[in-house]
Design a protein around this motif. Sequence first.
Motif, PDB file in Angstrom:
ATOM      1  N   ASN A  52      -2.624   4.235  -8.637  1.00 53.83           N
ATOM      2  CA  ASN A  52      -3.440   3.998  -7.444  1.00 53.83           C
ATOM      3  C   ASN A  52      -3.356   2.543  -6.993  1.00 53.83           C
ATOM      4  O   ASN A  52      -3.257   2.256  -5.790  1.00 53.83           O
ATOM      5  CB  ASN A  52      -4.905   4.366  -7.733  1.00 53.83           C
ATOM      6  CG  ASN A  52      -5.193   5.831  -7.509  1.00 53.83           C
ATOM      7  OD1 ASN A  52      -5.435   6.259  -6.394  1.00 53.83           O
ATOM      8  ND2 ASN A  52      -5.153   6.604  -8.580  1.00 53.83           N
ATOM      9  N   ILE A  53      -3.392   1.620  -7.933  1.00 54.01           N
ATOM     10  CA  ILE A  53      -3.308   0.191  -7.595  1.00 54.01           C
ATOM     11  C   ILE A  53      -1.955  -0.127  -6.961  1.00 54.01           C
ATOM     12  O   ILE A  53      -1.868  -0.804  -5.926  1.00 54.01           O
ATOM     13  CB  ILE A  53      -3.535  -0.666  -8.854  1.00 54.01           C
ATOM     14  CG1 ILE A  53      -4.974  -0.519  -9.355  1.00 54.01           C
ATOM     15  CG2 ILE A  53      -3.230  -2.139  -8.562  1.00 54.01           C
ATOM     16  CD1 ILE A  53      -5.208  -1.097 -10.728  1.00 54.01           C
ATOM     17  N   ILE A  54      -0.877   0.384  -7.572  1.00 56.74           N
ATOM     18  CA  ILE A  54       0.469   0.135  -7.040  1.00 56.74           C
ATOM     19  C   ILE A  54       0.617   0.731  -5.639  1.00 56.74           C
ATOM     20  O   ILE A  54       1.190   0.103  -4.740  1.00 56.74           O
ATOM     21  CB  ILE A  54       1.535   0.709  -7.997  1.00 56.74           C
ATOM     22  CG1 ILE A  54       1.550  -0.090  -9.308  1.00 56.74           C
ATOM     23  CG2 ILE A  54       2.912   0.689  -7.358  1.00 56.74           C
ATOM     24  CD1 ILE A  54       2.362   0.565 -10.410  1.00 56.74           C
ATOM     25  N   ALA A  55       0.088   1.940  -5.455  1.00 57.60           N
ATOM     26  CA  ALA A  55       0.182   2.575  -4.137  1.00 57.60           C
ATOM     27  C   ALA A  55      -0.575   1.764  -3.086  1.00 57.60           C
ATOM     28  O   ALA A  55      -0.096   1.579  -1.961  1.00 57.60           O
ATOM     29  CB  ALA A  55      -0.372   3.996  -4.214  1.00 57.60           C
ATOM     30  N   HIS A  56      -1.745   1.253  -3.458  1.00 56.93           N
ATOM     31  CA  HIS A  56      -2.547   0.480  -2.504  1.00 56.93           C
ATOM     32  C   HIS A  56      -1.842  -0.829  -2.135  1.00 56.93           C
ATOM     33  O   HIS A  56      -1.682  -1.142  -0.948  1.00 56.93           O
ATOM     34  CB  HIS A  56      -3.922   0.190  -3.095  1.00 56.93           C
ATOM     35  CG  HIS A  56      -4.779  -0.695  -2.235  1.00 56.93           C
ATOM     36  ND1 HIS A  56      -5.420  -0.235  -1.107  1.00 56.93           N
ATOM     37  CD2 HIS A  56      -5.083  -2.018  -2.326  1.00 56.93           C
ATOM     38  CE1 HIS A  56      -6.084  -1.220  -0.535  1.00 56.93           C
ATOM     39  NE2 HIS A  56      -5.891  -2.316  -1.266  1.00 56.93           N
ATOM     40  N   GLN A  59       1.385  -0.683   0.086  1.00 56.62           N
ATOM     41  CA  GLN A  59       1.303  -0.448   1.528  1.00 56.62           C
ATOM     42  C   GLN A  59       1.713  -1.685   2.321  1.00 56.62           C
ATOM     43  O   GLN A  59       2.226  -1.579   3.435  1.00 56.62           O
ATOM     44  CB  GLN A  59      -0.129  -0.039   1.898  1.00 56.62           C
ATOM     45  CG  GLN A  59      -0.531   1.319   1.341  1.00 56.62           C
ATOM     46  CD  GLN A  59      -1.981   1.653   1.662  1.00 56.62           C
ATOM     47  OE1 GLN A  59      -2.655   0.947   2.404  1.00 56.62           O
ATOM     48  NE2 GLN A  59      -2.469   2.748   1.094  1.00 56.62           N
ATOM     49  N   THR A  60       1.478  -2.865   1.732  1.00 59.70           N
ATOM     50  CA  THR A  60       1.834  -4.107   2.427  1.00 59.70           C
ATOM     51  C   THR A  60       2.957  -4.869   1.725  1.00 59.70           C
ATOM     52  O   THR A  60       3.491  -5.827   2.279  1.00 59.70           O
ATOM     53  CB  THR A  60       0.605  -5.031   2.529  1.00 59.70           C
ATOM     54  OG1 THR A  60       0.068  -5.257   1.208  1.00 59.70           O
ATOM     55  CG2 THR A  60      -0.470  -4.381   3.401  1.00 59.70           C
ATOM     56  N   ASN A  61       3.308  -4.428   0.516  1.00 62.78           N
ATOM     57  CA  ASN A  61       4.358  -5.109  -0.249  1.00 62.78           C
ATOM     58  C   ASN A  61       5.204  -4.063  -0.971  1.00 62.78           C
ATOM     59  O   ASN A  61       4.890  -3.664  -2.092  1.00 62.78           O
ATOM     60  CB  ASN A  61       3.748  -6.087  -1.248  1.00 62.78           C
ATOM     61  CG  ASN A  61       4.797  -6.798  -2.086  1.00 62.78           C
ATOM     62  OD1 ASN A  61       6.001  -6.688  -1.831  1.00 62.78           O
ATOM     63  ND2 ASN A  61       4.349  -7.511  -3.114  1.00 62.78           N
TER      64      ASN A  61
END
Length: 220
Positions: A52-56, A59-61
């Motif tokens: 979840n952290i990586i997906a969030h 989104q910008t990186n």
Amino acid sequence: GLDVFEVPTGWKFFGNLMDAGRLSICGEESFGTGSDHIREKDGIWAIVAWLNIIAHVGQTNPDVSVRSIMQDFYAIYGRNYFTRYDYEEVDSEGASKMIDRLRAFAADTPAANNASGLVGKSFSGYTVAKVDDFEYTDPIDHSVSSRQGLRIIFDDSSRIIFRLSGTGSQGATVRIYIERYDQELLDVDTQVALKPLVDAALHISQLKEFVNREEPTVIT
């Protein structure tokens, strides 16, 4: 504004707090992590949380990685270095004598604590601020868990904790937990960052003399 609880070893302490609605996320030094909606500590929760952290962040990186996220986190908040040394199947009598000697340092009064010869002394550049034998009173059922670990806490909040288990015929296990926080030393091997505290732990405990071991069985 968040409540934080430091509990002894054992997920029952987390469970009591979660059942009472006092805790929403928990973790332990051996990397088990869980929450009040998934009572799981063997990795699934941590994996899903990281996804979840990586997906969030992704989104910008799009080039994000666990390492890059951690490096960004350290740059803002600093880093906690942690290690655990396990000495397995050591002589039970020697290990018990070592812990009894350390327990004598954990006096109940400040005056006696200073008389122990540890408080105020420096080891490997770290000055001892407090010595105690961790005791936990459960805020839910009010049970008291005593003798949960001999803690040597330094004036910069670094700490060493000693625990003894399994003093039966097969020998005992001594565990040494070592931790320090740093805001500048952010990308160093953990064992390098903690070596002064490891040396201090071995010197203070006289572990080699009591249990006749040069190296730990396991380093976490």
